[in-house]
Write an enzyme that holds these catalytic residues in place. Structure first.
Site, PDB file in Angstrom:
ATOM      1  N   ALA A 160      78.419-129.615 -79.457  1.00  0.00           N
ATOM      2  CA  ALA A 160      78.835-128.410 -78.734  1.00  0.00           C
ATOM      3  C   ALA A 160      78.040-127.171 -79.114  1.00  0.00           C
ATOM      4  CB  ALA A 160      80.317-128.150 -78.994  1.00  0.00           C
ATOM      5  N   GLY A 216      74.827-127.054 -79.467  1.00  0.00           N
ATOM      6  CA  GLY A 216      73.428-127.225 -79.044  1.00  0.00           C
ATOM      7  C   GLY A 216      73.105-126.548 -77.720  1.00  0.00           C
ATOM      8  N   LYS A 250      70.003-138.663 -71.473  1.00  0.00           N
ATOM      9  CA  LYS A 250      68.712-139.172 -71.908  1.00  0.00           C
ATOM     10  C   LYS A 250      68.230-138.430 -73.161  1.00  0.00           C
ATOM     11  CE  LYS A 250      65.627-136.485 -68.937  1.00  0.00           C
ATOM     12  NZ  LYS A 250      65.016-135.466 -69.735  1.00  0.00           N
ATOM     13  N   HIS A 263      64.183-138.874 -63.342  1.00  0.00           N
ATOM     14  CA  HIS A 263      64.503-138.074 -62.156  1.00  0.00           C
ATOM     15  C   HIS A 263      63.732-138.530 -60.911  1.00  0.00           C
ATOM     16  CE1 HIS A 263      66.445-135.807 -65.156  1.00  0.00           C
ATOM     17  NE2 HIS A 263      65.497-134.945 -65.443  1.00  0.00           N
ATOM     18  N   LYS A 268      54.251-129.721 -65.887  1.00  0.00           N
ATOM     19  CA  LYS A 268      54.687-128.425 -66.418  1.00  0.00           C
ATOM     20  C   LYS A 268      53.502-127.458 -66.358  1.00  0.00           C
ATOM     21  CE  LYS A 268      58.500-130.023 -69.131  1.00  0.00           C
ATOM     22  NZ  LYS A 268      59.635-129.259 -68.648  1.00  0.00           N
ATOM     23  N   TYR A 272      62.784-130.374 -43.395  1.00  0.00           N
ATOM     24  CA  TYR A 272      62.020-129.995 -42.207  1.00  0.00           C
ATOM     25  C   TYR A 272      61.100-131.125 -41.785  1.00  0.00           C
ATOM     26  CZ  TYR A 272      58.312-128.296 -45.435  1.00  0.00           C
ATOM     27  OH  TYR A 272      57.347-128.172 -46.409  1.00  0.00           O
ATOM     28  N   LYS A 279      57.674-131.973 -39.777  1.00  0.00           N
ATOM     29  CA  LYS A 279      56.446-131.436 -39.191  1.00  0.00           C
ATOM     30  C   LYS A 279      56.077-132.281 -37.985  1.00  0.00           C
ATOM     31  CE  LYS A 279      53.027-130.566 -42.043  1.00  0.00           C
ATOM     32  NZ  LYS A 279      52.168-130.694 -43.243  1.00  0.00           N
ATOM     33  N   LEU A 339      65.515-127.269 -40.993  1.00  0.00           N
ATOM     34  CA  LEU A 339      66.906-127.064 -41.415  1.00  0.00           C
ATOM     35  C   LEU A 339      66.883-126.440 -42.802  1.00  0.00           C
ATOM     36  CD1 LEU A 339      69.982-127.450 -41.415  1.00  0.00           C
ATOM     37  CD2 LEU A 339      69.622-129.821 -42.047  1.00  0.00           C
ATOM     38  N   ARG A 385      47.176-125.953 -60.012  1.00  0.00           N
ATOM     39  CA  ARG A 385      47.789-127.071 -59.268  1.00  0.00           C
ATOM     40  C   ARG A 385      47.899-128.370 -60.075  1.00  0.00           C
ATOM     41  NH1 ARG A 385      45.069-129.338 -54.972  1.00  0.00           N
ATOM     42  NH2 ARG A 385      46.929-130.561 -54.488  1.00  0.00           N
TER      43      ARG A 385
HETATM   44  C1  BG6 Z   1      65.091-132.241 -67.784  1.00  0.00           C
HETATM   45  C2  BG6 Z   1      63.787-132.255 -68.514  1.00  0.00           C
HETATM   46  O1  BG6 Z   1      65.628-133.526 -67.729  1.00  0.00           O
HETATM   47  O2  BG6 Z   1      64.905-131.758 -66.476  1.00  0.00           O
HETATM   48  C3  BG6 Z   1      63.167-130.878 -68.529  1.00  0.00           C
HETATM   49  O3  BG6 Z   1      63.991-132.702 -69.834  1.00  0.00           O
HETATM   50  C4  BG6 Z   1      63.080-130.333 -67.125  1.00  0.00           C
HETATM   51  O4  BG6 Z   1      61.895-130.902 -69.118  1.00  0.00           O
HETATM   52  C5  BG6 Z   1      64.421-130.444 -66.417  1.00  0.00           C
HETATM   53  O5  BG6 Z   1      62.685-128.981 -67.206  1.00  0.00           O
HETATM   54  C6  BG6 Z   1      64.338-130.015 -64.969  1.00  0.00           C
HETATM   55  O6  BG6 Z   1      65.613-129.914 -64.429  1.00  0.00           O
HETATM   56  P1  BG6 Z   1      65.922-128.882 -63.279  1.00  0.00           P
HETATM   57  O7  BG6 Z   1      67.320-129.167 -62.889  1.00  0.00           O
HETATM   58  O8  BG6 Z   1      65.739-127.521 -63.844  1.00  0.00           O
HETATM   59  O9  BG6 Z   1      64.935-129.163 -62.202  1.00  0.00           O
END
Ligand code: BG6
Length: 488
Positions: free
Chosen positions: A13, A15, A147, A239, A333, A373, A375, A394, A459
């Protein structure tokens, strides 16, 4: 709404995760009356803190938009309490148990949700102590875990085995917070509730799929942690792969969580491990103006680290629907913009009567500014038969401007409280995901692949345009800018 009676215990808690995500999400649920007003929230961590300090910690990231919010927060804090203790001492967990028994006497709660906002090193220790001291068959127990779920197939299996010996799969909720995002949850509806999309969602019509995650910020103080993992483990293996499964899976028999997860596992099992040719890695250096530090300038990052902060990888799904269609996952990043989107690019039209065409694309913008959207080519208004690229757009901000989009963590914690697993990662799903990434991660960990440098705020690494082009992505001949934003 808010009818169940549970106690929420936040382990770890003190953290960052608890402060930034868990407590604000619990408050959001409370404020919108999704939490039973009798619910108790008990924080547990090693740091010694009095109630006032704990309350500061809980509220640090909570945004208050109105007087009502302020009043709600005051009441919410009355439900929150904190207890310090070690992560491996039974006696401390017994003290926690006494607290839980006491608050449950007041509230009448018969369910416990343990939220594990913990570093991996103490994860199993805490789970073991909970099982020994805070677990009983009379109380419904749920465990939210975060994770990293291991570092590769082997360590993930070890973790699954150790956790599985303590808690059943039914009791475990593995969070991937992208599954709580509104547009990710929209994927199944877009695909399976629309004939116009459903019928073209296959290799006959689709040329390639791009799933992109971009962040402007670098590792900013998290460099030491990040370096052990790298961008593939941090973002892509979880993700982006989760998004891919929702884009690619077959329709589930129902929305029941096991039906959904069965389909997700199935599609993952059709994906062979990523090869060396199908990956491009990058690592950011200083910004071009020299103001932003490079990854290796972070004092917490080991000297000469080859950890990628950018990765593009192409995955293939060898089933009837998708064989031959590249799914290009890209994440990084310290890039030029912040956004997450899914871009489905269709094939060229066969007909040669028009010139200068661009391909159709369906873009699902996950964040920021949620939108779908399409195209498409249109006749340029006026005399003549000139084609012009246009879009059906949309944008949520204009179409649903009264709706509030819940935070991903709110949606997921509520699901867990309701015992709904559909937006959580099942054990076999995790296994299938690691199988795809482990061989290439081993190569990367052994330093066999040098990341290509890119400047902070650009980029991505050189070769990116060629990489996506090699896997089918074609920029149209006509210049296109989505009116809401500049082009991808
Ligand atoms: C986390 C990653 O799982 O997702 C982070 O450890 C990343 O590095 C984050 O920044 C991104 O999440 P969101 O919801 O901000 O897109």
């Amino acid at each position: 709404k808010g009818n169940y009676l549970y106690t929420v215990i936040v382990l770890g808690a003190s953290g960052d995760l608890a402060k930034k995500k868990t407590f604000p999400a619990l408050f959001g649920l409370y404020k919108n009356k999704y939490l039973n007003p009798k619910t108790h929230i008990v924080g547990y961590a090693r740091t010694k803190m009095d109630q006032a300090t704990f309350e500061d910690h809980v509220t640090k990231y909570i945004k208050l938009k109105s007087e009502d919010d302020k009043a709600a927060l005051k009441d919410f804090l009355k439900l929150c309490s904190y207890q310090d203790g070690q992560y491996d001492k039974d006696s401390d967990f017994q003290r926690l148990e006494q607290r839980l028994v006491q608050v449950e006497k007041e509230s009448g709660a018969t369910e416990r949700l343990f939220y594990m906002a913990l570093p991996p090193s103490v994860f199993i220790k805490v789970a073991t102590c909970l099982k020994h001291n805070n677990y009983s068959k009379e109380i419904i127990t749920r465990l939210i875990v975060e994770k990293p779920f291991g570092m590769d197939l082997e360590s993930s299996r070890k973790l699954a085995k150790e956790l599985g010996a303590l808690f059943s799969e039914e009791e475990i909720y593995r969070i991937d917070h992208y599954l709580g995002k509104e547009m990710v949850k929209n994927m199944m509806i877009l695909r399976f509730a629309n004939v116009i999309f459903g019928s073209i969602w296959n290799r006959q019509s689709i040329d390639n799929v791009q799933i992109t995650f971009k962040e402007k910020i670098g590792t900013q103080g998290r460099g030491g942690y990040f370096d052990e993992f790298g961008i593939i483990r941090d973002v892509m293996q979880n993700h982006l792969l989760q998004i891919l499964t929702l884009v690619a899976m077959e329709p589930p028999v129902s929305l029941n969580s096991e039906d959904v997860r069965d389909e997700k596992v199935k599609v993952l099992r059709f994906i062979p491990p990523i090869t060396r040719e199908d990956i491009l890695l990058g690592q950011y250096g200083k910004s071009e103006d020299g103001k932003e530090p490079g990854y290796l300038d972070d004092a917490t990052v080991p000297k000469g680290s080859k950890t990628p902060t950018y990765a593009a990888a192409t995955l293939f799904i060898n089933n009837e629907r998708w064989a031959g269609v590249p799914f290009v996952l890209k994440c990084g990043k310290a890039l030029d913009q912040q956004k997450t989107e899914i871009r489905i690019q269709f094939k060229n039209v066969a007909c040669g009567i028009f010139k200068s065409l661009s391909r159709n694309e369906i873009v699902i913008r996950v964040q920021p500014d949620e939108a779908v959207y399409v195209k498409m080519m249109n006749k340029e208004p006026g005399l003549g038969m000139k084609t012009i690229i246009s879009d059906l757009d949309l944008s949520y901000s204009s179409r649903f401007n009264d709706s509030v989009i819940p935070e991903a963590y709110e949606a997921l914690i509520l699901d867990a409280l309701n015992g709904d697993h559909s937006n959580f990662v099942r054990n076999d799903e995790l296994d299938a995901a690691w199988k795809i990434f482990t061989p290439i991660l081993k190569k990367i960990d052994q330093g066999e692949i040098n990341p290509i440098p890119y400047a902070y705020g650009t980029r991505g690494p050189k070769g990116l345009t060629e990489f996506v082009a090699k896997h089918g992505y074609t920029r149209g001949e006509q210049e296109y800018v989505w009116p809401q934003h500049s082009a991808a």
